[in-house]
Design a protein around this motif. Sequence first.
Motif, PDB file in Angstrom:
ATOM      1  N   UNK A 244       0.755  -1.077  -0.033  1.00  0.00           N
ATOM      2  CA  UNK A 244       0.063   0.088  -0.016  1.00  0.00           C
ATOM      3  C   UNK A 244       0.989   1.190   0.069  1.00  0.00           C
ATOM      4  N   UNK A 245       1.884   1.291   0.622  1.00  0.00           N
ATOM      5  CA  UNK A 245       2.745   2.215   0.841  1.00  0.00           C
ATOM      6  C   UNK A 245       4.017   2.241  -0.171  1.00  0.00           C
ATOM      7  N   UNK A 246       3.539   1.980  -1.656  1.00  0.00           N
ATOM      8  CA  UNK A 246       4.616   1.971  -2.837  1.00  0.00           C
ATOM      9  C   UNK A 246       4.673   3.258  -3.170  1.00  0.00           C
ATOM     10  N   UNK A 247       5.785   3.398  -3.942  1.00  0.00           N
ATOM     11  CA  UNK A 247       6.566   4.681  -4.293  1.00  0.00           C
ATOM     12  C   UNK A 247       5.363   5.516  -5.083  1.00  0.00           C
ATOM     13  N   UNK A 248       4.513   4.904  -5.809  1.00  0.00           N
ATOM     14  CA  UNK A 248       3.699   5.582  -6.484  1.00  0.00           C
ATOM     15  C   UNK A 248       2.699   6.359  -5.535  1.00  0.00           C
ATOM     16  N   UNK A 249       1.949   5.664  -4.561  1.00  0.00           N
ATOM     17  CA  UNK A 249       1.147   6.022  -3.612  1.00  0.00           C
ATOM     18  C   UNK A 249       1.959   7.032  -2.816  1.00  0.00           C
ATOM     19  N   UNK A 250       3.229   7.066  -2.380  1.00  0.00           N
ATOM     20  CA  UNK A 250       3.807   7.927  -1.569  1.00  0.00           C
ATOM     21  C   UNK A 250       3.943   9.446  -2.704  1.00  0.00           C
ATOM     22  N   UNK A 251       4.337   9.287  -3.643  1.00  0.00           N
ATOM     23  CA  UNK A 251       4.327  10.334  -4.659  1.00  0.00           C
ATOM     24  C   UNK A 251       3.169  11.091  -4.661  1.00  0.00           C
ATOM     25  N   UNK A 252       2.099  10.371  -4.874  1.00  0.00           N
ATOM     26  CA  UNK A 252       0.400  10.735  -5.197  1.00  0.00           C
ATOM     27  C   UNK A 252       0.276  11.736  -3.684  1.00  0.00           C
ATOM     28  N   UNK A 253       0.628  10.759  -2.344  1.00  0.00           N
ATOM     29  CA  UNK A 253       0.349  11.670  -1.156  1.00  0.00           C
ATOM     30  C   UNK A 253       1.121  13.031  -1.300  1.00  0.00           C
ATOM     31  N   UNK A 254       2.437  12.939  -1.684  1.00  0.00           N
ATOM     32  CA  UNK A 254       3.233  14.178  -1.628  1.00  0.00           C
ATOM     33  C   UNK A 254       2.681  15.378  -2.497  1.00  0.00           C
ATOM     34  N   UNK A 255       2.187  14.747  -3.653  1.00  0.00           N
ATOM     35  CA  UNK A 255       1.679  15.684  -4.588  1.00  0.00           C
ATOM     36  C   UNK A 255       0.518  16.558  -4.029  1.00  0.00           C
ATOM     37  N   UNK A 256      -0.377  15.598  -3.269  1.00  0.00           N
ATOM     38  CA  UNK A 256      -1.593  16.036  -2.634  1.00  0.00           C
ATOM     39  C   UNK A 256      -1.450  17.310  -1.688  1.00  0.00           C
ATOM     40  N   UNK A 257      -0.207  16.912  -0.867  1.00  0.00           N
ATOM     41  CA  UNK A 257       0.198  17.873   0.294  1.00  0.00           C
ATOM     42  C   UNK A 257       0.579  19.172  -0.354  1.00  0.00           C
ATOM     43  N   UNK A 258       1.459  19.209  -1.515  1.00  0.00           N
ATOM     44  CA  UNK A 258       1.719  20.430  -2.180  1.00  0.00           C
ATOM     45  C   UNK A 258       0.709  21.012  -2.541  1.00  0.00           C
ATOM     46  N   UNK A 259      -0.439  20.528  -3.059  1.00  0.00           N
ATOM     47  CA  UNK A 259      -1.335  21.168  -3.454  1.00  0.00           C
ATOM     48  C   UNK A 259      -2.370  21.990  -2.477  1.00  0.00           C
ATOM     49  N   UNK A 260      -2.537  21.148  -1.314  1.00  0.00           N
ATOM     50  CA  UNK A 260      -3.384  21.282  -0.317  1.00  0.00           C
ATOM     51  C   UNK A 260      -2.772  21.045   0.822  1.00  0.00           C
ATOM     52  N   UNK A 261      -2.291  21.734   1.781  1.00  0.00           N
ATOM     53  CA  UNK A 261      -1.634  20.919   3.081  1.00  0.00           C
ATOM     54  C   UNK A 261      -2.672  21.309   4.271  1.00  0.00           C
ATOM     55  N   UNK A 262      -3.854  21.868   3.891  1.00  0.00           N
ATOM     56  CA  UNK A 262      -4.993  21.846   5.082  1.00  0.00           C
ATOM     57  C   UNK A 262      -5.790  20.675   5.130  1.00  0.00           C
ATOM     58  N   UNK A 263      -5.674  20.010   4.054  1.00  0.00           N
ATOM     59  CA  UNK A 263      -6.814  19.071   4.094  1.00  0.00           C
ATOM     60  C   UNK A 263      -6.788  17.906   4.808  1.00  0.00           C
ATOM     61  N   UNK A 264      -7.784  17.522   5.159  1.00  0.00           N
ATOM     62  CA  UNK A 264      -7.742  16.331   6.634  1.00  0.00           C
ATOM     63  C   UNK A 264      -7.425  15.038   5.913  1.00  0.00           C
TER      64      UNK A 264
END
Length: 240
Positions: free
Chosen positions: A70-90
Amino acid sequence: MERLSPAQRLQIILLYYENQRSAKSVFRALRATYGLHNRPTERTIRYTVEKFETQFSLLDNTRPNRPHTARSAENIAAVAESVRDDHNESIRRRSQQLGLSYATTWRILRKDLGLKAYKIQLIQELKTADLPNRHRFSLWALEQLEEDPMFSTKILFSDEAHFWLNGYVNKQNCRIWDEEQPEELQELPLHPDKTTVWCGLWAGGIIGPYFFKNEAGRNVTVNGARYRAMLTDYLLPEIE
């Protein structure tokens, strides 16, 4: 506390048999080594003894190194990009958007990306006119310190707080589980009883608390006259 080392587990085993197989006695004896609040719990002591008596080992069980699917490189990159887009998201909404579980998203944020959740800090708003006033006060305070080195010890900080005496129920935190609507009600007075408390802090310590009451001992609202009476009749005698 952190995971016990083999030497620490050996100490527990030795103390256990020296104290007639009593976990409570071991718990007391470990206070000299770990202190009052950092020693292993009685549950940890019993678990350590049980593992030693059944597995004859003081070491941790080896776990197979399974890949984190579940914690693959692809998923980690997706979460990192999501944080860059909006770091206030729950975390819950972020996991729904990415199609990941809540636990996986949390582990990626904390363990893989090394991020932490911080709370926003609330500070007092400053108006444009406040800035020159603060500057003038700072200059005045510096002048006072030059004239009197003990000036800072004469500053008193104070505040008041209101306490409602009839109790308070937060509807958002109170739930009643039932098969039907219980029609549970709480009657609230139009003007609930409350008391106002004053407290001060200065170099000499804490002054108060002071409760605003009338001659009959009843709680009263605070006005200019009552506040002035508190200063002259209560505060000044306290600091003299």
